[in-house]
Design a protein around this motif. Structure first.
Motif, PDB file in Angstrom:
ATOM      1  N   HIS A  65      63.434  39.760 -20.700  1.00 48.85           N
ATOM      2  CA  HIS A  65      62.353  40.636 -21.144  1.00 48.85           C
ATOM      3  C   HIS A  65      61.212  40.548 -20.142  1.00 48.85           C
ATOM      4  N   LYS A  66      60.538  41.673 -19.912  1.00 55.08           N
ATOM      5  CA  LYS A  66      59.497  41.696 -18.884  1.00 55.08           C
ATOM      6  C   LYS A  66      58.315  40.788 -19.223  1.00 55.08           C
ATOM      7  N   LYS A  67      58.128  40.466 -20.514  1.00 55.66           N
ATOM      8  CA  LYS A  67      57.022  39.598 -20.900  1.00 55.66           C
ATOM      9  C   LYS A  67      57.454  38.148 -21.114  1.00 55.66           C
ATOM     10  N   SER A  68      58.715  37.856 -20.813  1.00 61.39           N
ATOM     11  CA  SER A  68      59.202  36.489 -20.956  1.00 61.39           C
ATOM     12  C   SER A  68      59.110  35.743 -19.632  1.00 61.39           C
ATOM     13  N   GLN A  69      59.250  34.436 -19.705  1.00 60.75           N
ATOM     14  CA  GLN A  69      59.189  33.610 -18.507  1.00 60.75           C
ATOM     15  C   GLN A  69      60.230  32.502 -18.615  1.00 60.75           C
ATOM     16  N   THR A  70      60.905  32.232 -17.518  1.00 66.41           N
ATOM     17  CA  THR A  70      61.913  31.176 -17.468  1.00 66.41           C
ATOM     18  C   THR A  70      61.371  29.984 -16.704  1.00 66.41           C
ATOM     19  N   LEU A  71      61.507  28.804 -17.300  1.00 65.66           N
ATOM     20  CA  LEU A  71      60.971  27.575 -16.722  1.00 65.66           C
ATOM     21  C   LEU A  71      62.079  26.541 -16.559  1.00 65.66           C
ATOM     22  N   PRO A  72      61.914  25.625 -15.609  1.00 59.52           N
ATOM     23  CA  PRO A  72      62.883  24.538 -15.474  1.00 59.52           C
ATOM     24  C   PRO A  72      62.857  23.643 -16.712  1.00 59.52           C
ATOM     25  N   LEU A  73      64.027  23.138 -17.078  1.00 61.88           N
ATOM     26  CA  LEU A  73      64.174  22.267 -18.231  1.00 61.88           C
ATOM     27  C   LEU A  73      64.825  20.968 -17.763  1.00 61.88           C
ATOM     28  N   ALA A  74      64.183  19.869 -18.045  1.00 59.45           N
ATOM     29  CA  ALA A  74      64.748  18.568 -17.682  1.00 59.45           C
ATOM     30  C   ALA A  74      65.453  17.977 -18.898  1.00 59.45           C
ATOM     31  N   ILE A  75      66.682  17.507 -18.724  1.00 65.36           N
ATOM     32  CA  ILE A  75      67.437  16.860 -19.792  1.00 65.36           C
ATOM     33  C   ILE A  75      67.600  15.390 -19.426  1.00 65.36           C
ATOM     34  N   GLN A  76      67.047  14.526 -20.262  1.00 63.96           N
ATOM     35  CA  GLN A  76      67.119  13.090 -20.004  1.00 63.96           C
ATOM     36  C   GLN A  76      67.381  12.372 -21.321  1.00 63.96           C
ATOM     37  N   ASN A  77      68.400  11.512 -21.329  1.00 61.63           N
ATOM     38  CA  ASN A  77      68.781  10.782 -22.541  1.00 61.63           C
ATOM     39  C   ASN A  77      68.955  11.730 -23.733  1.00 61.63           C
ATOM     40  N   LYS A  78      69.587  12.872 -23.463  1.00 55.79           N
ATOM     41  CA  LYS A  78      69.924  13.866 -24.475  1.00 55.79           C
ATOM     42  C   LYS A  78      68.702  14.547 -25.079  1.00 55.79           C
ATOM     43  N   LYS A  79      67.588  14.523 -24.389  1.00 65.77           N
ATOM     44  CA  LYS A  79      66.367  15.167 -24.852  1.00 65.77           C
ATOM     45  C   LYS A  79      65.861  16.118 -23.767  1.00 65.77           C
ATOM     46  N   ALA A  80      65.143  17.166 -24.209  1.00 65.98           N
ATOM     47  CA  ALA A  80      64.690  18.214 -23.294  1.00 65.98           C
ATOM     48  C   ALA A  80      63.197  18.108 -23.047  1.00 65.98           C
ATOM     49  N   TYR A  81      62.807  18.263 -21.769  1.00 74.46           N
ATOM     50  CA  TYR A  81      61.409  18.148 -21.374  1.00 74.46           C
ATOM     51  C   TYR A  81      61.003  19.358 -20.537  1.00 74.46           C
ATOM     52  N   VAL A  82      59.722  19.718 -20.655  1.00 78.87           N
ATOM     53  CA  VAL A  82      59.173  20.810 -19.866  1.00 78.87           C
ATOM     54  C   VAL A  82      57.836  20.360 -19.291  1.00 78.87           C
ATOM     55  N   GLU A  83      57.511  20.885 -18.109  1.00 73.67           N
ATOM     56  CA  GLU A  83      56.238  20.545 -17.474  1.00 73.67           C
ATOM     57  C   GLU A  83      55.150  21.492 -17.969  1.00 73.67           C
ATOM     58  N   GLY A  84      53.942  20.976 -18.097  1.00 71.02           N
ATOM     59  CA  GLY A  84      52.812  21.789 -18.509  1.00 71.02           C
ATOM     60  C   GLY A  84      51.522  21.181 -18.014  1.00 71.02           C
ATOM     61  N   ALA A  85      50.406  21.609 -18.588  1.00 65.53           N
ATOM     62  CA  ALA A  85      49.097  21.074 -18.214  1.00 65.53           C
ATOM     63  C   ALA A  85      48.154  21.187 -19.400  1.00 65.53           C
ATOM     64  N   VAL A  86      47.264  20.212 -19.540  1.00 62.76           N
ATOM     65  CA  VAL A  86      46.264  20.253 -20.602  1.00 62.76           C
ATOM     66  C   VAL A  86      44.872  20.136 -20.000  1.00 62.76           C
ATOM     67  N   VAL A  87      43.903  20.714 -20.705  1.00 60.51           N
ATOM     68  CA  VAL A  87      42.490  20.540 -20.367  1.00 60.51           C
ATOM     69  C   VAL A  87      41.856  19.795 -21.526  1.00 60.51           C
ATOM     70  N   LEU A  88      41.267  18.634 -21.245  1.00 61.46           N
ATOM     71  CA  LEU A  88      40.713  17.784 -22.288  1.00 61.46           C
ATOM     72  C   LEU A  88      39.219  18.052 -22.458  1.00 61.46           C
ATOM     73  N   ASN A  89      38.381  17.073 -22.097  1.00 57.29           N
ATOM     74  CA  ASN A  89      36.944  17.216 -22.300  1.00 57.29           C
ATOM     75  C   ASN A  89      36.269  18.084 -21.245  1.00 57.29           C
ATOM     76  N   ASP A  90      36.837  18.119 -20.034  1.00 59.25           N
ATOM     77  CA  ASP A  90      36.220  18.893 -18.967  1.00 59.25           C
ATOM     78  C   ASP A  90      37.136  20.060 -18.594  1.00 59.25           C
ATOM     79  N   ALA A  91      36.834  20.691 -17.491  1.00 60.69           N
ATOM     80  CA  ALA A  91      37.602  21.878 -17.097  1.00 60.69           C
ATOM     81  C   ALA A  91      38.775  21.539 -16.191  1.00 60.69           C
TER      82      ALA A  91
END
Length: 445
Positions: free
Chosen positions: A171-197
């Motif tokens: 879909h044109k509004k969808s996005q595909t990201l890498p998925l890491a599988i480790q010890n039968k669990k799935a992980y994705v990379e992201g980013a957070v903004v906490l108290n500052d920018a």
């Protein structure tokens, strides 16, 4: 009965050869479509185990299926049993369980004739009271491993696609990201903004079995935001999990950004039973994941996501401080006749599985009993005088037995500034309590 069956089968497990265990579809079938119930942000699916119909949570964070919440009244065959010890989140000790092999699992036309599972006999591990519906187990990795799994949170269904016959229509509004599988669990990379920018990169477990939004683990880079409060976060295999409840300025997954995201920092003691968290920084649970529709492709190590109508849904906080659960059943007396003695037009409506008519004018219905299972210290409910163990009868004049558990929780936590009236039964005496919902992030002194 289950208890006797386990005892007999246990002594037959000394000689067997473990066979390969895979889920599969009939030849030529492209996919199986399964409806799920979304209860408190987790997906509950119907699943047969050795011919017995059960309900399982679909949990991408679990490696081997777990079977629990079984009593001597349940009858289910399990095969080739041995004793094991399993660990999980929570501050308690590892728990004893049974490992069972060569079990037939069936989900519609999806079948696995040789599935391994763990059976937990500890009666305290029971998610049914807090979810409000019967739940007998958890399953995850084995289904995600063997199929391309398409989850449509909006429509409430899952498609288990045959990987060999699947054709992805991006879909044109969808996005595909890498998925890491480790010890039968799935992980994705992201980013957070906490108290500052400043954006902080994070590696997050995709945890469809968590009803929460975001969990983060405190370290030298990731600190707990100033506005927070102590809270009960849930129950793991090894016990209750507590921590700090807060929110982050934003979390970014691919190009998708969620503002003011509800976040929890679990106490470090909750992870004492886990040898290593590796480079994992936290988890994405159902309250975030339900904002997207997903295509999990474990085989090609990728995930496709597209935001749905839930994307901007406000995060839900426990403003009242009350936790609820089912606690057996109780009788409710209801008049089915008006002042003139004429039976009301809706007299056929029922709210429980058992009804007793008395003189054709009063009906006794057997309905679930809703009790206060916990109260947050310093919350409006505690200040008003509510206590753990109180039986909830009505909220704002509405009898709770006509509502589902999650609907009652929504009534108790509608919005800050809302006045809440709770009628309870305590020691066979009715009491009415009133309090006003407050902004949880202004409660901290």
């Amino acid at each position: 009965m289950l208890k006797k069956s386990l005892h007999i089968i246990f002594f037959l497990c000394f000689s067997f050869v473990a066979s390969a265990q895979y889920f599969d579809l009939p030849d030529g079938q492209k996919y199986e479509k399964v409806k799920f119930q979304l209860v408190n942000n987790v997906m509950v699916i119907p699943l047969e185990v050795n011919g017995t119909e059960l309900s399982f949570i679909l949990d991408s964070g679990v490696s081997t299926p777990l079977l629990f919440n079984l009593t001597e009244q349940d009858s289910i065959q399990i095969n080739k049993v041995s004793e094991v010890t399993i660990r999980g989140l929570g501050g308690g000790e590892p728990i004893a369980a049974l490992s069972s092999r060569a079990n037939m699992f069936q989900l519609g036309s999806v079948m696995n004739p040789s599935q391994e599972l763990y059976v937990v006999l500890d009666e305290s591990l029971n998610f049914s009271p807090s979810l409000g519906i019967p739940v007998h187990g958890i399953i995850g990795y084995d289904l995600f491993r063997d199929f391309i799994v398409e989850i449509n949170y909006n429509a409430g269904h899952i498609k288990f696609h045959n990987p060999e016959l699947y054709r992805n229509k991006q879909h044109k509004k969808s996005q595909t990201l890498p998925l890491a599988i480790q010890n039968k669990k799935a992980y994705v990379e992201g980013a957070v903004v906490l108290n500052d920018a400043k954006e902080v990169p994070v590696r997050m477990l995709l945890d469809t079995g968590s009803s929460d939004a975001i969990w983060l683990f405190e370290n030298d880079v990731i600190g707990i935001p100033d506005k927070n409060y102590d809270d009960f976060l849930g129950r793991g295999l090894a016990g209750d999990i507590f921590g700090k409840r807060t929110k982050v300025r934003s979390i970014k997954i691919g190009d998708f950004i969620i503002e003011d995201a509800k976040t929890a920092f679990p106490d470090q003691a909750s992870f004492s039973g886990i040898k290593s968290l590796g480079n994992r920084n936290g988890s994405l649970g159902g309250e975030v994941l339900k904002r997207f529709n997903f295509i999990f492709d474990y085989g090609n190590r990728k995930i496709t996501l597209r935001k749905n109508a839930n994307f901007k849904t406000p995060f839900q906080y426990n403003l009242s401080g009350i936790d609820l659960q089912h606690n057996g059943v109780r009788y409710v007396a209801e008049s089915i006749a008006g002042p003139t003695g004429i039976v009301k037009h809706n007299e056929s409506e029922t709210y429980g599985n058992v009804q007793i008519l008395m003189e054709n004018q009063t009906r006794l219905s057997l309905v679930p009993e809703i009790v206060v299972s916990g109260i947050r210290a310093g919350s409006p409910a505690e200040d008003a005088g509510l206590q753990e163990g109180d039986v909830i009868l009505a909220v704002n004049g509405k009898s709770v037995h006509t509502y589902k558990l999650q609907q009652i929780l929504q009534m108790l936590n509608e919005r800050k500034g809302k006045r809440i009236r709770v009628l309870i039964d305590r020691a066979n005496s009715d009491k009415l309590f009133t309090f006003i919902l407050k902004d949880v992030f202004k409660e901290k002194p």
